[in-house]
Design a protein around this motif. Structure first.
Motif, PDB file in Angstrom:
ATOM      1  N   ARG A   1     -45.732 -58.512  90.211  1.00 39.80           N
ATOM      2  CA  ARG A   1     -46.524 -58.832  91.392  1.00 39.80           C
ATOM      3  C   ARG A   1     -45.779 -58.619  92.714  1.00 39.80           C
ATOM      4  N   GLY A   2     -44.461 -58.509  92.665  1.00 41.80           N
ATOM      5  CA  GLY A   2     -43.708 -58.266  93.895  1.00 41.80           C
ATOM      6  C   GLY A   2     -43.724 -56.812  94.339  1.00 41.80           C
ATOM      7  N   LEU A   3     -44.228 -55.926  93.482  1.00 40.25           N
ATOM      8  CA  LEU A   3     -44.161 -54.491  93.775  1.00 40.25           C
ATOM      9  C   LEU A   3     -45.013 -54.050  94.959  1.00 40.25           C
ATOM     10  N   PRO A   4     -46.280 -54.472  95.092  1.00 40.28           N
ATOM     11  CA  PRO A   4     -47.100 -53.949  96.199  1.00 40.28           C
ATOM     12  C   PRO A   4     -46.483 -54.185  97.575  1.00 40.28           C
ATOM     13  N   PHE A   5     -46.010 -55.395  97.828  1.00 42.08           N
ATOM     14  CA  PHE A   5     -45.432 -55.689  99.137  1.00 42.08           C
ATOM     15  C   PHE A   5     -44.079 -54.995  99.297  1.00 42.08           C
ATOM     16  N   GLY A   6     -43.340 -54.832  98.185  1.00 42.16           N
ATOM     17  CA  GLY A   6     -42.079 -54.112  98.249  1.00 42.16           C
ATOM     18  C   GLY A   6     -42.280 -52.660  98.637  1.00 42.16           C
ATOM     19  N   VAL A   7     -43.277 -52.019  98.031  1.00 45.73           N
ATOM     20  CA  VAL A   7     -43.589 -50.628  98.365  1.00 45.73           C
ATOM     21  C   VAL A   7     -44.011 -50.514  99.829  1.00 45.73           C
ATOM     22  N   THR A   8     -44.813 -51.469 100.276  1.00 44.69           N
ATOM     23  CA  THR A   8     -45.283 -51.470 101.661  1.00 44.69           C
ATOM     24  C   THR A   8     -44.112 -51.508 102.636  1.00 44.69           C
TER      25      THR A   8
ATOM     26  N   GLY B   1     -27.018 -54.199  93.860  1.00 45.50           N
ATOM     27  CA  GLY B   1     -28.379 -53.860  94.259  1.00 45.50           C
ATOM     28  C   GLY B   1     -28.541 -53.946  95.764  1.00 45.50           C
ATOM     29  N   ASN B   2     -29.614 -53.331  96.246  1.00 45.28           N
ATOM     30  CA  ASN B   2     -29.946 -53.379  97.667  1.00 45.28           C
ATOM     31  C   ASN B   2     -31.422 -53.736  97.764  1.00 45.28           C
ATOM     32  N   GLY B   3     -31.708 -55.016  97.907  1.00 41.30           N
ATOM     33  CA  GLY B   3     -33.090 -55.490  97.813  1.00 41.30           C
ATOM     34  C   GLY B   3     -33.702 -55.891  99.136  1.00 41.30           C
ATOM     35  N   TRP B   4     -33.293 -55.230 100.232  1.00 40.10           N
ATOM     36  CA  TRP B   4     -33.848 -55.589 101.534  1.00 40.10           C
ATOM     37  C   TRP B   4     -35.367 -55.426 101.574  1.00 40.10           C
ATOM     38  N   TRP B   5     -35.882 -54.466 100.791  1.00 41.98           N
ATOM     39  CA  TRP B   5     -37.311 -54.175 100.827  1.00 41.98           C
ATOM     40  C   TRP B   5     -38.139 -55.161 100.013  1.00 41.98           C
ATOM     41  N   THR B   6     -37.485 -56.089  99.326  1.00 43.72           N
ATOM     42  CA  THR B   6     -38.202 -57.067  98.504  1.00 43.72           C
ATOM     43  C   THR B   6     -38.359 -58.403  99.217  1.00 43.72           C
ATOM     44  N   THR B   7     -38.161 -58.432 100.518  1.00 45.07           N
ATOM     45  CA  THR B   7     -38.271 -59.676 101.281  1.00 45.07           C
ATOM     46  C   THR B   7     -39.574 -60.400 100.953  1.00 45.07           C
ATOM     47  N   ASP B   8     -39.458 -61.701 100.709  1.00 42.71           N
ATOM     48  CA  ASP B   8     -40.601 -62.548 100.343  1.00 42.71           C
ATOM     49  C   ASP B   8     -41.128 -62.258  98.942  1.00 42.71           C
ATOM     50  N   GLY B   9     -40.447 -61.383  98.201  1.00 40.77           N
ATOM     51  CA  GLY B   9     -40.828 -61.113  96.817  1.00 40.77           C
ATOM     52  C   GLY B   9     -39.831 -61.729  95.852  1.00 40.77           C
ATOM     53  N   ASN B  10     -40.036 -61.461  94.568  1.00 45.33           N
ATOM     54  CA  ASN B  10     -39.177 -62.082  93.555  1.00 45.33           C
ATOM     55  C   ASN B  10     -38.403 -61.054  92.734  1.00 45.33           C
ATOM     56  N   ILE B  11     -38.362 -59.789  93.184  1.00 44.38           N
ATOM     57  CA  ILE B  11     -37.740 -58.748  92.377  1.00 44.38           C
ATOM     58  C   ILE B  11     -36.248 -58.985  92.219  1.00 44.38           C
ATOM     59  N   VAL B  12     -35.548 -59.314  93.304  1.00 50.90           N
ATOM     60  CA  VAL B  12     -34.107 -59.575  93.211  1.00 50.90           C
ATOM     61  C   VAL B  12     -33.841 -60.784  92.312  1.00 50.90           C
ATOM     62  N   ALA B  13     -34.678 -61.800  92.418  1.00 48.17           N
ATOM     63  CA  ALA B  13     -34.516 -62.987  91.568  1.00 48.17           C
ATOM     64  C   ALA B  13     -34.694 -62.625  90.098  1.00 48.17           C
ATOM     65  N   ILE B  14     -35.637 -61.727  89.792  1.00 43.33           N
ATOM     66  CA  ILE B  14     -35.844 -61.279  88.414  1.00 43.33           C
ATOM     67  C   ILE B  14     -34.628 -60.500  87.927  1.00 43.33           C
ATOM     68  N   GLN B  15     -34.064 -59.651  88.793  1.00 45.16           N
ATOM     69  CA  GLN B  15     -32.871 -58.906  88.412  1.00 45.16           C
ATOM     70  C   GLN B  15     -31.720 -59.848  88.085  1.00 45.16           C
ATOM     71  N   ARG B  16     -31.541 -60.861  88.896  1.00 45.26           N
ATOM     72  CA  ARG B  16     -30.469 -61.828  88.655  1.00 45.26           C
ATOM     73  C   ARG B  16     -30.706 -62.611  87.357  1.00 45.26           C
ATOM     74  N   ALA B  17     -31.948 -63.022  87.142  1.00 42.05           N
ATOM     75  CA  ALA B  17     -32.275 -63.780  85.927  1.00 42.05           C
ATOM     76  C   ALA B  17     -32.057 -62.931  84.680  1.00 42.05           C
ATOM     77  N   SER B  18     -32.483 -61.676  84.733  1.00 46.46           N
ATOM     78  CA  SER B  18     -32.292 -60.779  83.593  1.00 46.46           C
ATOM     79  C   SER B  18     -30.809 -60.579  83.303  1.00 46.46           C
ATOM     80  N   ALA B  19     -30.029 -60.386  84.366  1.00 50.63           N
ATOM     81  CA  ALA B  19     -28.588 -60.190  84.200  1.00 50.63           C
ATOM     82  C   ALA B  19     -27.942 -61.416  83.560  1.00 50.63           C
ATOM     83  N   LYS B  20     -28.348 -62.584  83.997  1.00 54.02           N
ATOM     84  CA  LYS B  20     -27.802 -63.817  83.434  1.00 54.02           C
ATOM     85  C   LYS B  20     -28.137 -63.924  81.946  1.00 54.02           C
ATOM     86  N   ALA B  21     -29.358 -63.517  81.581  1.00 54.44           N
ATOM     87  CA  ALA B  21     -29.776 -63.578  80.179  1.00 54.44           C
ATOM     88  C   ALA B  21     -28.947 -62.626  79.316  1.00 54.44           C
ATOM     89  N   TRP B  22     -28.736 -61.396  79.778  1.00 53.06           N
ATOM     90  CA  TRP B  22     -27.950 -60.441  78.989  1.00 53.06           C
ATOM     91  C   TRP B  22     -26.497 -60.875  78.891  1.00 53.06           C
TER      92      TRP B  22
END
Length: 388
Positions: free
Chosen positions: A62-69, A353-374
């Motif tokens: 769900r964070g993708l549309p605003f990230g692309v924008t 990573g460089n997640g400036w374009w994900t402001t107000d989204g959760n993509i960076v948080a998902i990346q961090r969570a996935s990394a912690k899981a692995w």
């Protein structure tokens, strides 16, 4: 109202909830994603299976549309089109492999889905893969934990799905009670920056000295290896290498940072390493972001300027006597890069990573969570550096 419509009306909201919770950016909530196969398997028709899959994937991404924008500076409708397009292969695959037959046939087909969504070419957009939760449910189990969860996911698509769901719920409660701690690499420090879109684009001497100051500060607190985010250094050139080498003279610190190397028909997104003895390219990104960076159609259209995908190259690299599993940005959202790296038994995982374009989204948080899981699954220390 037909029974199929009623069942679908129940399953679709559940799929949305599972996708929303599982991919909220909290590592402890990743196991919610494991219940998706049960919902898919209980879909009464092929169309229902497609809608259930769409509900799960669109909620997870769900964070993708605003990230692309923000990334392309375009209207929201363009982001929505990207969002739907990204979901298309996931939805089509789950619809195509759905079957009205119950029991082992559905389980076998879901095994195929797990493989196809985890490996290229479909795995290139294989976000929200339920196997990511293995490290939360089976911390320290390594490949056995991955196999155990794969067996559980396949079981969810069979007749004993409800019983498997209860067992996974118990494991989830146990993991929540015991917690999953991030394993840190001793002497390594990841520096998080908040420089927005200017990182990598501001190539001034002042910006380089600013970054060097961050490194020196980290080194002063005991870090032997300092990691900077993706694109931190901009274009990697002999002049830039010489500047950093001179600035680090007299110190024992080694820097890992994101940069770009210009090629004849585009560029390579890379990690470089530099210390007082000099610098070099450490890692070439295997899977850049499709469309915005990696544009495979350029070879047929004659266009240039995109990032090169090195796919299965350099899954591990060596630095300071350690074998490192490197991942840059998008590689943290899909399954196969980290699994390919883990086959080589690395001593540490380094993520930038460089997640400036994900402001107000959760993509960076998902990346961090996935990394912690692995990291938890394989018991491998983790170093993360992001720019927002």
């Amino acid at each position: 109202m037909p029974r199929e419509i009623v069942i679908t009306a129940v399953l679709v909201p559940l799929a949305v909830v599972v996708g929303t919770i599982g991919w909220s950016g909290q590592a402890a909530l990743l196991p919610a994603a494991t219940f998706f196969p049960l919902l898919w398997a209980r879909s009464p028709t092929r169309i229902a299976a497609a809608i259930v899959a769409a509900g799960y994937f669109l909620a997870a991404s769900r964070g993708l549309p605003f990230g692309v924008t923000q990334f392309f500076a375009v209207d929201l409708w363009v982001g929505l089109c990207f969002w739907v397009a990204a979901a298309s292969s996931f939805v089509a695959l789950h619809a195509a492999l759905w079957t009205a037959r119950s029991g082992s046939e559905k389980a076998r087909r879901y095994l195929l889905i797990l493989a196809l969504t985890g490996l290229p070419p479909l795995g290139i957009t294989g976000w929200a893969h339920p196997l990511t939760a293995a490290g939360i449910l089976f911390p320290g189990w390594g490949w056995w934990g991955l196999l155990a969860l794969a067996a559980g996911l396949i079981g969810l698509a069979s007749r004993i799905g409800p019983a498997i769901a209860i067992a996974l719920s118990g494991l989830w409660l146990w993991s929540a009670a015991s917690g999953t701690n991030q394993i840190l690499a001793e002497g390594w420090r990841g520096v998080d920056l908040e420089m927005g879109a200017s990182l990598g684009r501001d190539r001034s001497l002042e910006r380089q000295r600013h970054l060097i100051a961050f490194v020196q500060e980290a080194a002063g607190s005991g870090a032997a290896v300092v990691v900077l985010p993706e694109s931190a250094l901009g274009f990697w050139t002999p002049t830039l290498e010489r500047l950093w080498r001179e600035e680090l003279r007299g110190s024992d610190v080694t820097v890992i940072a994101g940069a770009a190397v210009i090629e004849a028909n585009g560029y390579d997104n890379v990690m470089v390493t530099v210390n007082e003895g000099g610098g070099r390219v450490l890692y070439h990104e295997r899977m850049p972001v499709p469309v915005s960076m990696w544009r495979p159609w350029e070879r047929w259209t004659g266009e240039t300027g995109g990032a090169r995908a090195n796919l299965f190259a350099n899954p591990v690299v060596e630095l300071a006597g350690r074998k490192i599993a490197p991942l840059i940005c998008y590689e943290q959202l899909v399954l196969w890069p980290i699994l390919q790296s883990m086959l080589h038994r690395p001593d540490a995982i380094v993520l930038i990573g460089n997640g400036w374009w994900t402001t107000d989204g959760n993509i960076v948080a998902i990346q961090r969570a996935s990394a912690k899981a692995w990291s938890a699954l394989f018991g491998v220390p983790l170093v993360i550096s992001f720019n927002t």
